[in-house]
Design an enzyme around this catalytic site. Sequence first.
Site, PDB file in Angstrom:
ATOM      1  N   GLU A 166       0.809  -1.227   0.000  1.00  0.00           N
ATOM      2  CA  GLU A 166       0.000   0.000   0.000  1.00  0.00           C
ATOM      3  C   GLU A 166       0.837   1.269   0.000  1.00  0.00           C
ATOM      4  O   GLU A 166       0.759   2.092   0.916  1.00  0.00           O
ATOM      5  CB  GLU A 166      -0.955   0.008   1.193  1.00  0.00           C
ATOM      6  CG  GLU A 166      -1.949  -1.132   1.176  1.00  0.00           C
ATOM      7  CD  GLU A 166      -3.026  -0.999   2.236  1.00  0.00           C
ATOM      8  OE1 GLU A 166      -2.896  -0.156   3.132  1.00  0.00           O
ATOM      9  OE2 GLU A 166      -4.016  -1.743   2.157  1.00  0.00           O
ATOM     10  N   GLU A 375      -5.343  -8.538   0.766  1.00  0.00           N
ATOM     11  CA  GLU A 375      -6.054  -8.177   2.003  1.00  0.00           C
ATOM     12  C   GLU A 375      -7.521  -7.932   1.711  1.00  0.00           C
ATOM     13  O   GLU A 375      -7.863  -7.374   0.663  1.00  0.00           O
ATOM     14  CB  GLU A 375      -5.496  -6.881   2.638  1.00  0.00           C
ATOM     15  CG  GLU A 375      -4.193  -7.057   3.367  1.00  0.00           C
ATOM     16  CD  GLU A 375      -3.689  -5.763   3.996  1.00  0.00           C
ATOM     17  OE1 GLU A 375      -4.524  -4.951   4.453  1.00  0.00           O
ATOM     18  OE2 GLU A 375      -2.461  -5.579   4.031  1.00  0.00           O
TER      19      GLU A 375
HETATM   20  C1  BGP Z   1      -4.351  -1.932   5.439  1.00  0.00           C
HETATM   21  C2  BGP Z   1      -2.998  -2.319   5.943  1.00  0.00           C
HETATM   22  C3  BGP Z   1      -3.019  -3.342   7.023  1.00  0.00           C
HETATM   23  C4  BGP Z   1      -4.188  -3.249   7.973  1.00  0.00           C
HETATM   24  C5  BGP Z   1      -5.495  -2.959   7.284  1.00  0.00           C
HETATM   25  C6  BGP Z   1      -6.626  -2.637   8.212  1.00  0.00           C
HETATM   26  O1  BGP Z   1      -4.301  -0.620   5.000  1.00  0.00           O
HETATM   27  O2  BGP Z   1      -2.200  -2.818   4.895  1.00  0.00           O
HETATM   28  O3  BGP Z   1      -1.771  -3.332   7.634  1.00  0.00           O
HETATM   29  O4  BGP Z   1      -3.928  -2.497   9.079  1.00  0.00           O
HETATM   30  O5  BGP Z   1      -5.366  -1.914   6.368  1.00  0.00           O
HETATM   31  O6  BGP Z   1      -6.599  -1.282   8.528  1.00  0.00           O
HETATM   32  P1  BGP Z   1      -6.901  -0.738   9.951  1.00  0.00           P
HETATM   33  O7  BGP Z   1      -5.964  -1.437  10.858  1.00  0.00           O
HETATM   34  O8  BGP Z   1      -6.645   0.730   9.872  1.00  0.00           O
HETATM   35  O9  BGP Z   1      -8.317  -1.039  10.236  1.00  0.00           O
END
Ligand code: BGP
Length: 474
Positions: A166, A375
């Site tokens: 990301e 993800e």
């Molecule tokens: C993405 C990241 C992850 C994870 C996920 C959930 O942007 O790659 O590392 O954290 O989001 O986001 P959050 O933890 O802000 O809910």
Amino acid sequence: QMKPFPKNFLWGSASAAYQIEGAYREGGKGLSVWDQFVRIPGKTFKGTNGDVAVDHYHRYREDVDLMAKAGLKAYRFSIAWTRIFPNGNGEVNQEGLKFYDDLINDLIAHQIEPVVTIYHWDLPQALQDEYQGWESRRIIADFVNYAKTLFDNYGDRVKYWVTLNEQNVFMQHGYSMASHPPAVTDPKRMYAANHIANLANASAIKYFHEHGYQGQIGPSFAYSPIYAVDAAPENQLAADNAEQLNSYYWMDMYVFGHYPTIVRNWQEKQGIAPEITVEDQALLENPLSHPDFMGLNYYQTGTVAKNDTGVGAAAENTSGKKGTIKESGVPGMFKNVKNDYLQKTDWDWNIDPVGLQIALRRINSRYNLPVLITENGLGAFDTLEADHEIHDDYRIHFLREHVKAIHAAIDDGLQVIGYTTWSFTDLLSWLNGYQKRYGFVYVDRDEKSAKDLARYPKDSFYWYKQVIASNGED
Ligand code: BGP
């Protein structure tokens, strides 16, 4: 009759080093920018940090056993650069190398395919101090050297590599919203650093392709497809602006080696366009620098309208109190608006499974690359019952609808390699602490009930096991 999921589809889950490992000063590890950032008061939810996280560093065998119990075919995790090179460059730390070596071997012993993220945001603090990290071209050589060390040590067993996780998120949060390190608000610096990250990404991919390593490599991009709020042409145009600015700006560079014209033009008018040399151009346009797949992190879609009034950037909801998000946008380009057709999570993220099918279609038609969904998941408050069960039917519902959307995309004829949900165990949410949970496995961090970070499979764990066993038929 729908086309089935491919036979070797990579059903899995994902994590990132800083969010699960803990042991932040053990095993010869150096400090990362996150180790430092979380110590600045007010930066994360109630000051939570990853010092201990869910202690995966010490419990990875227990976690891998649970993965095997769920029948996972793949596990995506990231390597902490600071475990391999405590100072970002220089001497390799053998203890760090060994930790991931053991983890990879353990996964393979359980027939779980490792999918390795090279960089998931935990930049060595030493490189930030030495030359301002992503803002210096010196990072390109250090990043390639770090990646090469991983290819040389694990390339015999790792077949899927994710370069940068990301890039759009760590750049925007780091240099525009000031909510991630180095926490500045300066679009010119952001686009300059981002361009250097593109060069580092391209150089690592090129190195991989030129040196005969077996396997596939690509970045993971956080893609939120954009809708226009309605059929008004100005709003449709705003949606196109948002798509170009938020997404094509990154993905076009990965795949085509150039930035979209309209964004470049918009940047030039404001004097915030990054400098691109002739050498940069040659590197970026070289097909050897281009990814083998697109990693897709999909959580939600966005909806926009025209923005004449000049609404600017806003912070995100980090409290879990629904409805606390403020208006935001890019003056003259678009503003983010509510989509009346979509439900939201407690953190105000839109829930939109159809959007995943749309994301897969748009990536396919613009880039014609296989997609690895690296993800996707639901951040929610979970309740641990007295009998240690967790009834997360909301998560099952969310994931089931997304699996259906992937299936529909496969039925459309699109190539999807795998699906690694966020996340396997609960873990640290960067800005939202441990209360925002994503896992199939609950980790008890409640200081009153348990200090031992005990793991308890949730209802969704057993559901996912079924999905995998039936190859997506559920
Ligand atoms: C993405 C990241 C992850 C994870 C996920 C959930 O942007 O790659 O590392 O954290 O989001 O986001 P959050 O933890 O802000 O809910």
